[in-house]
Design a protein around this motif. Structure first.
Motif, PDB file in Angstrom:
ATOM      1  N   MET B   1      -6.048 -32.206 -17.762  1.00 39.88           N
ATOM      2  CA  MET B   1      -6.176 -32.792 -16.357  1.00 39.88           C
ATOM      3  C   MET B   1      -7.075 -34.258 -16.397  1.00 39.88           C
ATOM      4  N   SER B   2      -6.719 -35.274 -15.496  1.00 39.02           N
ATOM      5  CA  SER B   2      -7.559 -36.342 -15.576  1.00 39.02           C
ATOM      6  C   SER B   2      -7.766 -36.911 -14.226  1.00 39.02           C
ATOM      7  N   GLY B   3      -8.768 -37.811 -13.974  1.00 34.27           N
ATOM      8  CA  GLY B   3      -8.861 -38.273 -12.722  1.00 34.27           C
ATOM      9  C   GLY B   3      -9.831 -37.429 -11.958  1.00 34.27           C
ATOM     10  N   VAL B   4      -9.561 -37.345 -10.393  1.00 37.00           N
ATOM     11  CA  VAL B   4     -10.436 -36.593  -9.837  1.00 37.00           C
ATOM     12  C   VAL B   4      -9.650 -35.326  -9.421  1.00 37.00           C
ATOM     13  N   ASN B   5     -10.244 -34.242  -9.272  1.00 37.83           N
ATOM     14  CA  ASN B   5      -9.912 -32.894  -8.881  1.00 37.83           C
ATOM     15  C   ASN B   5      -9.702 -32.764  -7.355  1.00 37.83           C
ATOM     16  N   TRP B   6      -8.940 -33.456  -6.852  1.00 35.84           N
ATOM     17  CA  TRP B   6      -8.957 -33.300  -5.367  1.00 35.84           C
ATOM     18  C   TRP B   6      -8.494 -32.085  -4.761  1.00 35.84           C
ATOM     19  N   THR B   7      -7.551 -31.358  -5.636  1.00 41.09           N
ATOM     20  CA  THR B   7      -7.371 -29.787  -5.115  1.00 41.09           C
ATOM     21  C   THR B   7      -8.527 -29.063  -5.129  1.00 41.09           C
ATOM     22  N   GLY B   8      -9.588 -29.000  -6.228  1.00 42.95           N
ATOM     23  CA  GLY B   8     -10.822 -28.470  -6.011  1.00 42.95           C
ATOM     24  C   GLY B   8     -11.584 -28.985  -5.023  1.00 42.95           C
ATOM     25  N   ILE B   9     -11.696 -30.272  -4.812  1.00 46.84           N
ATOM     26  CA  ILE B   9     -12.730 -30.662  -3.570  1.00 46.84           C
ATOM     27  C   ILE B   9     -12.141 -30.043  -2.373  1.00 46.84           C
ATOM     28  N   SER B  10     -10.848 -30.230  -2.060  1.00 46.82           N
ATOM     29  CA  SER B  10     -10.394 -29.677  -0.947  1.00 46.82           C
ATOM     30  C   SER B  10     -10.338 -27.928  -0.801  1.00 46.82           C
ATOM     31  N   ALA B  11     -10.378 -27.463  -1.888  1.00 50.49           N
ATOM     32  CA  ALA B  11     -10.506 -26.058  -1.803  1.00 50.49           C
ATOM     33  C   ALA B  11     -11.986 -25.540  -1.210  1.00 50.49           C
ATOM     34  N   ILE B  12     -12.996 -26.118  -1.876  1.00 43.10           N
ATOM     35  CA  ILE B  12     -14.370 -25.998  -1.409  1.00 43.10           C
ATOM     36  C   ILE B  12     -14.545 -26.498   0.083  1.00 43.10           C
ATOM     37  N   TYR B  13     -14.008 -27.308   0.278  1.00 40.64           N
ATOM     38  CA  TYR B  13     -14.275 -27.886   1.572  1.00 40.64           C
ATOM     39  C   TYR B  13     -13.704 -27.097   2.729  1.00 40.64           C
ATOM     40  N   ARG B  14     -12.320 -26.681   2.495  1.00 43.97           N
ATOM     41  CA  ARG B  14     -11.808 -25.613   3.334  1.00 43.97           C
ATOM     42  C   ARG B  14     -12.529 -24.271   3.462  1.00 43.97           C
ATOM     43  N   PHE B  15     -12.889 -23.871   2.308  1.00 44.99           N
ATOM     44  CA  PHE B  15     -13.685 -22.513   2.214  1.00 44.99           C
ATOM     45  C   PHE B  15     -14.914 -22.741   3.105  1.00 44.99           C
ATOM     46  N   GLU B  16     -15.694 -23.886   3.058  1.00 47.78           N
ATOM     47  CA  GLU B  16     -16.793 -24.045   3.829  1.00 47.78           C
ATOM     48  C   GLU B  16     -16.524 -24.322   5.283  1.00 47.78           C
ATOM     49  N   LEU B  17     -15.486 -24.748   5.449  1.00 49.43           N
ATOM     50  CA  LEU B  17     -15.107 -24.961   6.957  1.00 49.43           C
ATOM     51  C   LEU B  17     -14.527 -23.488   7.591  1.00 49.43           C
ATOM     52  N   ALA B  18     -14.128 -22.562   6.614  1.00 48.56           N
ATOM     53  CA  ALA B  18     -13.720 -21.409   7.187  1.00 48.56           C
ATOM     54  C   ALA B  18     -14.832 -20.285   7.180  1.00 48.56           C
ATOM     55  N   ARG B  19     -15.834 -20.813   6.603  1.00 51.03           N
ATOM     56  CA  ARG B  19     -17.330 -20.065   6.767  1.00 51.03           C
ATOM     57  C   ARG B  19     -17.759 -20.548   8.290  1.00 51.03           C
ATOM     58  N   PHE B  20     -17.778 -21.764   8.613  1.00 53.35           N
ATOM     59  CA  PHE B  20     -18.183 -22.019   9.882  1.00 53.35           C
ATOM     60  C   PHE B  20     -17.302 -21.566  10.936  1.00 53.35           C
ATOM     61  N   ARG B  21     -16.124 -21.457  10.659  1.00 55.84           N
ATOM     62  CA  ARG B  21     -15.043 -21.053  11.801  1.00 55.84           C
ATOM     63  C   ARG B  21     -15.435 -19.650  12.153  1.00 55.84           C
ATOM     64  N   ARG B  22     -15.937 -18.874  11.152  1.00 51.69           N
ATOM     65  CA  ARG B  22     -16.166 -17.364  11.462  1.00 51.69           C
ATOM     66  C   ARG B  22     -17.135 -17.363  12.438  1.00 51.69           C
ATOM     67  N   THR B  23     -18.192 -18.318  12.389  1.00 50.65           N
ATOM     68  CA  THR B  23     -19.260 -18.329  13.443  1.00 50.65           C
ATOM     69  C   THR B  23     -19.099 -19.314  14.225  1.00 50.65           C
ATOM     70  N   LEU B  24     -17.900 -19.729  14.706  1.00 54.05           N
ATOM     71  CA  LEU B  24     -17.624 -20.889  15.576  1.00 54.05           C
ATOM     72  C   LEU B  24     -18.316 -20.877  17.053  1.00 54.05           C
ATOM     73  N   LEU B  25     -18.055 -19.633  17.582  1.00 49.99           N
ATOM     74  CA  LEU B  25     -18.502 -19.349  18.737  1.00 49.99           C
ATOM     75  C   LEU B  25     -20.181 -19.642  19.018  1.00 49.99           C
ATOM     76  N   THR B  26     -20.968 -18.804  18.039  1.00 50.40           N
ATOM     77  CA  THR B  26     -22.368 -19.212  18.180  1.00 50.40           C
ATOM     78  C   THR B  26     -22.734 -20.498  17.663  1.00 50.40           C
ATOM     79  N   GLY B  27     -22.117 -20.972  16.687  1.00 48.25           N
ATOM     80  CA  GLY B  27     -22.287 -22.410  16.032  1.00 48.25           C
ATOM     81  C   GLY B  27     -22.079 -23.444  17.247  1.00 48.25           C
ATOM     82  N   LEU B  28     -21.346 -23.328  18.220  1.00 49.20           N
ATOM     83  CA  LEU B  28     -21.165 -24.385  19.063  1.00 49.20           C
ATOM     84  C   LEU B  28     -21.881 -24.142  20.372  1.00 49.20           C
ATOM     85  N   LEU B  29     -21.846 -22.785  20.628  1.00 48.07           N
ATOM     86  CA  LEU B  29     -22.530 -22.214  22.042  1.00 48.07           C
ATOM     87  C   LEU B  29     -24.079 -22.602  21.880  1.00 48.07           C
ATOM     88  N   VAL B  30     -24.699 -22.301  20.780  1.00 52.30           N
ATOM     89  CA  VAL B  30     -26.110 -22.515  20.949  1.00 52.30           C
ATOM     90  C   VAL B  30     -26.354 -24.036  21.062  1.00 52.30           C
TER      91      VAL B  30
END
Lengths: 310, 256
Positions: B1-30
């Motif tokens: 593998m060479s260059g940037v691990n874009w797939t890895g970056i996107s995996a973490i990014y989406r994992f973290e957003l999924a975490r926020f999505r689980r608490t979306l209601l309180t996250g935005l309502l507050v």
């Protein structure tokens, strides 16, 4: 066979001053199953953690699939799958999502067919939409294995894969490891259970207090260090061992019902025929003979004890 | 593998957003409820008895400070939790054993946390419009400023998450340092309203420069010159990036 992992002069001293590894040299062949045996705190996990990138080495070098673990970390880590000892999972994630995540993290394109195959092989397919926190401990361990396999590693580390799992799951795990080997994956496992190493490994390494005491083909090891025990079951019990038979290798067992003789299978004269003749001359009748090979466990215990005595 | 691990970056990014999505209601309502409360208390109850501040009605004047206050705390909480939790549960082993560079890991974690705090900032901005007319003099600058604030405070939160060894330590910096500094940094008043020597002393509070700069993008004027605010935010970004690269290079509280 080519070596997939080469460890040379690897040393680790933790910040506390504790020396976990003392110049360890080790070479693992592609396709083999290697069992690393050792008591708690021997350095097994430290060794694996350095190879996988979790712990910084203090000295020495590690090469995986031809690349240096520090300079070529992207290549070496892509080739490695790790299942650590501690159960650590994202409790709120779904099984299938967490496996897909692992594959992505390792830079591999999404592959639903492969993920399905891995989950089926591990009997996790039924649970694919369950949140991980809903699973039992054994199932969580399987999820961790699925994660480690998701990026198709060539070298798989299983750190105490069967610690704290029930007998059935342990059998399953052995079957799984056997199946993995068929696909050409090299497996390094650490274990307390000697029977595990005996059952599966091609080669065995014994580590104690940061030193690799020996590395040997399992069969050769058992042969070399193996002692056999001859048990002569007597027709009538005797009160004490006749003076003619007395020696360090002979003992009266089982309340006088049996005579036990420990001998070296590789000695020119094992002494069996002499012993049996003597028993016959003394007029002691026997009804059964049985010889037993010592297990890896006996070998292991004697090795660790020898070192302690030294 | 060479260059940037874009797939890895996107995996973490989406994992973290999924975490926020689980608490979306309180996250935005507050933030919506908090904003509403601030408007009722400061905007209507107190604001109606106050004259304009620097030529702006008081209720509109507090909007930039309100957005900043929420974005500071959101950024720090989200980014610090994002990296502290894997450390706490032990799942960080996977990140450490993955072919992901330090820069890639930071980009993914900070990127996800910044995305969330930016959306919180925009939600508050939208909610404020329900109560009061908020003029925006430099809309592009306003958005750019929010983005930079989100990134720099998420970087700061990331550092905090690596440094923290307990949940208490995780909470103590935002609650005991950032929150008071924001309140005293002119979130709800202009520092020109303070008597000397407090006005000069306040200038040592770095938050003053951030709030003032953000307020400038709304009303075209702030407590300090916009150049100072820009310079300060650039400095904060650089310092945070420097600290994080040092942490990864030495393995500080990440690797033994």
């Amino acid at each position: 066979m080519a070596s997939i992992l080469t460890v040379a002069g690897l040393t680790k001293v933790y910040a506390s001053g504790f020396q976990a590894l003392k110049r360890v040299d080790l070479s693992i062949e592609e396709g083999e199953i290697f069992a690393l045996l050792g008591p708690n705190g021997a350095g097994k996990t430290t060794l694996i953690s350095i190879i996988c990138g979790l712990v910084n080495p203090s000295g020495g070098s590690v090469t995986v699939a031809g690349g240096d673990i520090i300079r070529d970390y992207r290549d070496t880590r892509s080739a490695i799958g790790l299942v650590p000892q501690e159960l650590a999972t994202d409790q709120f994630e779904k099984v299938i999502d967490t496996v897909r995540f692992s594959r992505g993290l390792f830079g591999k394109r999404r592959d639903d067919a492969l993920v399905e195959k891995i989950l089926r092989d591990l009997s996790l397919w039924d649970k694919k939409d369950n949140r991980i926190r809903e699973l039992s401990g054994g199932m969580k361990r399987r999820v961790m294995i699925a994660k480690a396999l998701s990026h198709e590693p060539r070298l798989l580390f299983l750190d105490e894969p069967t610690a704290g799992v029930d007998v059935e799951l342990r059998r399953d795990m052995w079957k799984l490891i056997g199946a993995l080997r068929q696909t050409g994956v090299t497996i390094v496992l650490t274990t307390h259970y000697i029977e595990e190493a005996e059952e599966m490994a091609d080669r065995v390494g014994v580590i104690n207090r940061g030193e690799l005491l020996l590395v040997e083909e399992k069969r050769a090891l058992m042969k070399k260090l193996g002692k056999k025990t001859l048990t002569v079951t007597l027709a009538e019990p005797i009160a004490q061992l006749p003076a003619e038979l007395a020696g360090s290798a002979v003992a009266l067992k089982d309340g006088g019902h049996a005579i036990e003789y420990v001998f070296d299978t590789h000695a020119d004269r094992t002494g069996i025929s002499g012993l049996l003749r003597q028993i016959g001359d003394l007029g002691i009748a026997y009804k059964d003979l049985d010889t037993r090979q010592s297990s890896l466990e006996d070998i292991f215990v004697s090795l660790v004890h020898q070192e302690k005595a030294a | 593998m060479s260059g940037v691990n874009w797939t890895g970056i996107s995996a973490i990014y989406r994992f973290e957003l999924a975490r926020f999505r689980r608490t979306l209601l309180t996250g935005l309502l507050v933030p919506v409820i908090t904003t509403t409360l601030y408007f009722i208390v400061f905007g209507s109850a107190i604001g109606s008895r106050m004259s304009e501040v620097d030529g702006t009605p008081y209720a509109a004047f507090i909007v930039p400070g309100l957005i900043m206050l929420s974005m500071f705390t959101e950024s720090i909480f989200n980014a610090s939790f994002g990296i502290y939790m894997p450390k706490f549960t032990g799942t960080i082993y996977e990140l450490q054993s993955a072919p992901v560079s330090a820069a890639e890991a930071v980009a993914a974690y900070v990127g996800a946390a910044a995305t969330k705090s930016l959306s919180v900032g925009l939600v508050i901005f939208a909610t404020a419009h329900l109560f009061v007319d908020v003029p925006v003099a430099h809309p592009l600058m306003m958005f750019g400023f929010m983005l930079l604030i989100a990134i720099s405070f998420c970087l700061f939160g990331f550092i905090l998450g690596i440094w923290a060894q307990s949940f208490e330590q995780l909470q103590i910096i935002p609650m005991l340092i950032i929150m008071p500094m924001t309140f005293l940094g002119g979130a709800f008043y202009s520092i020109h309203m303070l008597p000397e020597p407090w006005r000069s002393i306040t200038l040592f509070n770095p938050i003053v420069y951030l709030i003032s700069g953000f307020r400038w993008t709304f009303f075209g004027k702030g407590d300090v010159a916009i150049q100072f605010s820009m310079a300060f935010i650039a400095a904060m970004l650089l310092v945070c990036i420097g600290v994080i690269s040092w942490m990864f290079k030495t393995g500080y509280r990440l690797k033994k």
